[in-house]
Write a protein that holds these residues in place. Sequence first.
Motif, PDB file in Angstrom:
ATOM      1  N   ALA A   5       0.840  -1.202   0.000  1.00  0.00           N
ATOM      2  CA  ALA A   5       0.000   0.000   0.000  1.00  0.00           C
ATOM      3  C   ALA A   5       0.869   1.242   0.000  1.00  0.00           C
ATOM      4  CB  ALA A   5      -0.915  -0.001   1.221  1.00  0.00           C
ATOM      5  N   LEU A   6       0.500   2.193  -0.839  1.00  0.00           N
ATOM      6  CA  LEU A   6       1.227   3.459  -0.877  1.00  0.00           C
ATOM      7  C   LEU A   6       0.702   4.381   0.219  1.00  0.00           C
ATOM      8  CD1 LEU A   6       1.249   4.253  -4.708  1.00  0.00           C
ATOM      9  CD2 LEU A   6       3.190   3.541  -3.321  1.00  0.00           C
ATOM     10  N   PRO A   7       1.572   5.196   0.789  1.00  0.00           N
ATOM     11  CA  PRO A   7       1.086   6.217   1.717  1.00  0.00           C
ATOM     12  C   PRO A   7       0.296   7.259   0.943  1.00  0.00           C
ATOM     13  CG  PRO A   7       3.405   6.569   1.228  1.00  0.00           C
ATOM     14  CD  PRO A   7       3.023   5.268   0.578  1.00  0.00           C
ATOM     15  N   PRO A   8      -0.478   8.080   1.625  1.00  0.00           N
ATOM     16  CA  PRO A   8      -1.228   9.136   0.919  1.00  0.00           C
ATOM     17  C   PRO A   8      -0.281  10.059   0.157  1.00  0.00           C
ATOM     18  CG  PRO A   8      -1.964   8.929   3.196  1.00  0.00           C
ATOM     19  CD  PRO A   8      -0.732   8.083   3.066  1.00  0.00           C
ATOM     20  N   LEU A   9      -0.706  10.477  -1.020  1.00  0.00           N
ATOM     21  CA  LEU A   9       0.105  11.421  -1.790  1.00  0.00           C
ATOM     22  C   LEU A   9       0.125  12.774  -1.087  1.00  0.00           C
ATOM     23  CD1 LEU A   9      -1.034  10.757  -5.481  1.00  0.00           C
ATOM     24  CD2 LEU A   9       0.725   9.591  -4.148  1.00  0.00           C
ATOM     25  N   TYR A 154      14.216  10.063  -2.877  1.00  0.00           N
ATOM     26  CA  TYR A 154      13.073  10.583  -3.642  1.00  0.00           C
ATOM     27  C   TYR A 154      11.731   9.966  -3.271  1.00  0.00           C
ATOM     28  CZ  TYR A 154      14.621   6.560  -6.498  1.00  0.00           C
ATOM     29  OH  TYR A 154      15.045   5.336  -6.919  1.00  0.00           O
ATOM     30  N   ASP A 155      11.663   8.696  -2.874  1.00  0.00           N
ATOM     31  CA  ASP A 155      10.370   8.037  -2.706  1.00  0.00           C
ATOM     32  C   ASP A 155       9.872   8.135  -1.267  1.00  0.00           C
ATOM     33  OD1 ASP A 155       8.339   6.845  -4.158  1.00  0.00           O
ATOM     34  OD2 ASP A 155       8.931   4.808  -3.596  1.00  0.00           O
ATOM     35  N   ASP A 156       9.697   9.367  -0.803  1.00  0.00           N
ATOM     36  CA  ASP A 156       9.269   9.628   0.566  1.00  0.00           C
ATOM     37  C   ASP A 156       8.361  10.857   0.540  1.00  0.00           C
ATOM     38  OD1 ASP A 156       9.569  11.226   3.175  1.00  0.00           O
ATOM     39  OD2 ASP A 156      10.438   9.290   3.746  1.00  0.00           O
ATOM     40  N   PRO A 157       7.194  10.801   1.183  1.00  0.00           N
ATOM     41  CA  PRO A 157       6.264  11.936   1.122  1.00  0.00           C
ATOM     42  C   PRO A 157       6.869  13.248   1.617  1.00  0.00           C
ATOM     43  CG  PRO A 157       5.170  10.001   2.030  1.00  0.00           C
ATOM     44  CD  PRO A 157       6.625   9.651   1.922  1.00  0.00           C
ATOM     45  N   GLU A 248       3.270   6.942  -9.178  1.00  0.00           N
ATOM     46  CA  GLU A 248       1.832   7.203  -9.075  1.00  0.00           C
ATOM     47  C   GLU A 248       1.536   8.693  -9.256  1.00  0.00           C
ATOM     48  OE1 GLU A 248      -2.155   6.736  -8.820  1.00  0.00           O
ATOM     49  OE2 GLU A 248      -0.621   5.189  -9.095  1.00  0.00           O
ATOM     50  N   ILE A 249       2.384   9.555  -8.687  1.00  0.00           N
ATOM     51  CA  ILE A 249       2.205  11.001  -8.870  1.00  0.00           C
ATOM     52  C   ILE A 249       2.360  11.372 -10.342  1.00  0.00           C
ATOM     53  CG2 ILE A 249       3.144  13.278  -8.327  1.00  0.00           C
ATOM     54  CD1 ILE A 249       4.027  12.070  -5.610  1.00  0.00           C
ATOM     55  N   ALA A 250       3.370  10.804 -10.996  1.00  0.00           N
ATOM     56  CA  ALA A 250       3.603  11.104 -12.414  1.00  0.00           C
ATOM     57  C   ALA A 250       2.410  10.677 -13.264  1.00  0.00           C
ATOM     58  CB  ALA A 250       4.879  10.424 -12.888  1.00  0.00           C
ATOM     59  N   ARG A 251       1.841   9.519 -12.945  1.00  0.00           N
ATOM     60  CA  ARG A 251       0.668   9.062 -13.706  1.00  0.00           C
ATOM     61  C   ARG A 251      -0.481  10.062 -13.612  1.00  0.00           C
ATOM     62  NH1 ARG A 251       1.347   3.068 -11.484  1.00  0.00           N
ATOM     63  NH2 ARG A 251       2.392   2.079 -13.263  1.00  0.00           N
TER      64      ARG A 251
END
Length: 410
Positions: A5-9, A154-157, A248-251
């Motif tokens: 599961a991804l954390p909230p954007l 980079y992959d950290d909120p 996911e953000i890029a999408r």
Amino acid sequence: MNETALPPLPTIDDIRDAARLIEGEVLKTPLLPAPRLSQLTGATVTVKYENLQVTSSFKERGALVKLLSLSADERRHGVVAMSAGNHAQAVAYHAERLKIPATIVMPRSTPFVKIEATRSFGARVVVEGETLAESQAIANEIGETTGAIWVHPYDDPHVIRGQGTIALEMIEAGPPLDVLVVPIGGGGLIGGMAIATKALSPRTKVIGVETELYPSMRAALDGRVEECGGNTLAEGIAVKNVGRLTLEIARRYVDDVLLVPESAIERAVNAYLTLQKTMAEGAGAAGLAALLAFPERFAGQRVGLVLSGGNIDPRIAASIMVRELARAERIISFRLSIPDRPGILADIATIIGRGGGNILEVLHHRRLLSVPAKGASVDITIETHGPDHGREIEAALAERGYIVHRLEAP
């Protein structure tokens, strides 16, 4: 991070909160019009100068936001990071300021100057691992053993919302931009900037840029696996695997990703040096490289560029400038077949001098088998005003009776 599961954007409110956290601790870098780059590219260009940060890179923003998010107990355990460049220096610098112990794992291939720069900011540097993947495994082990908190590049909120403050500053400064062009490595920079941009200026397109040798985000967005590798001037974005969160953000928010050749990156670094009088590393110049590689895509538009970093080896920068002079035929080389007798070199020098050329280098060959026993060959490199001037000097030498061959630029 949970693999299922991804954390909230991050949201625009998260980015605004990050801006408040770093205010006064990270430079609010200038956003300036660049008329000469506009003339070069056909777009109306403004540049955000993140190379003016203390560590010469935007990475300070995300690193500081992440460090400020730690509890007192987490700070006592310290932090660990893996990087071969700008992220290492950013974490080391702000960890020292906040009195947080920091361990940075760097691959053995890391240039010595970057290792020393990271140590100078007070971090414990561990130079281990032949590849970034090996170094990351070592960093993970250190974290598990010591309890140090992992600071992902980079992959950290928190890192992503910190990087998003760049777009916040650009949009607030105005005027509105048609396009933001942003380098992509793992995707943290473009992720944060895209969230902020689409929230505050929805009509502004967000275009990412990768080097052709490392098309990781482009491939991920297309749902395919692409081979990444090779020697690139843009080592700061030479990332084989983008983040799960950043993908996911890029999408959702990134309009397109362009791939640029090494030659365009070289031209962009040179343009920043010679036209803007500022230092850009290869990754930092990737946005401008896209404008040079795809001028029709941006012609007539108001384009915002992020000069994301200036940590380039001075020897590489000098080499790029000379190579660009050669491409523009401001430096050219001839090979002349000449009789081997006194006064010939003086005669050649006189012809070049009268023609307004400046001799930079002379190499005299007598032992080449292609040269007659009573002859010689001489390679002459000269500085000219451009292609037409070079042809004039070449014609003058030929008119004097010398056999002249133009040598290819490297």
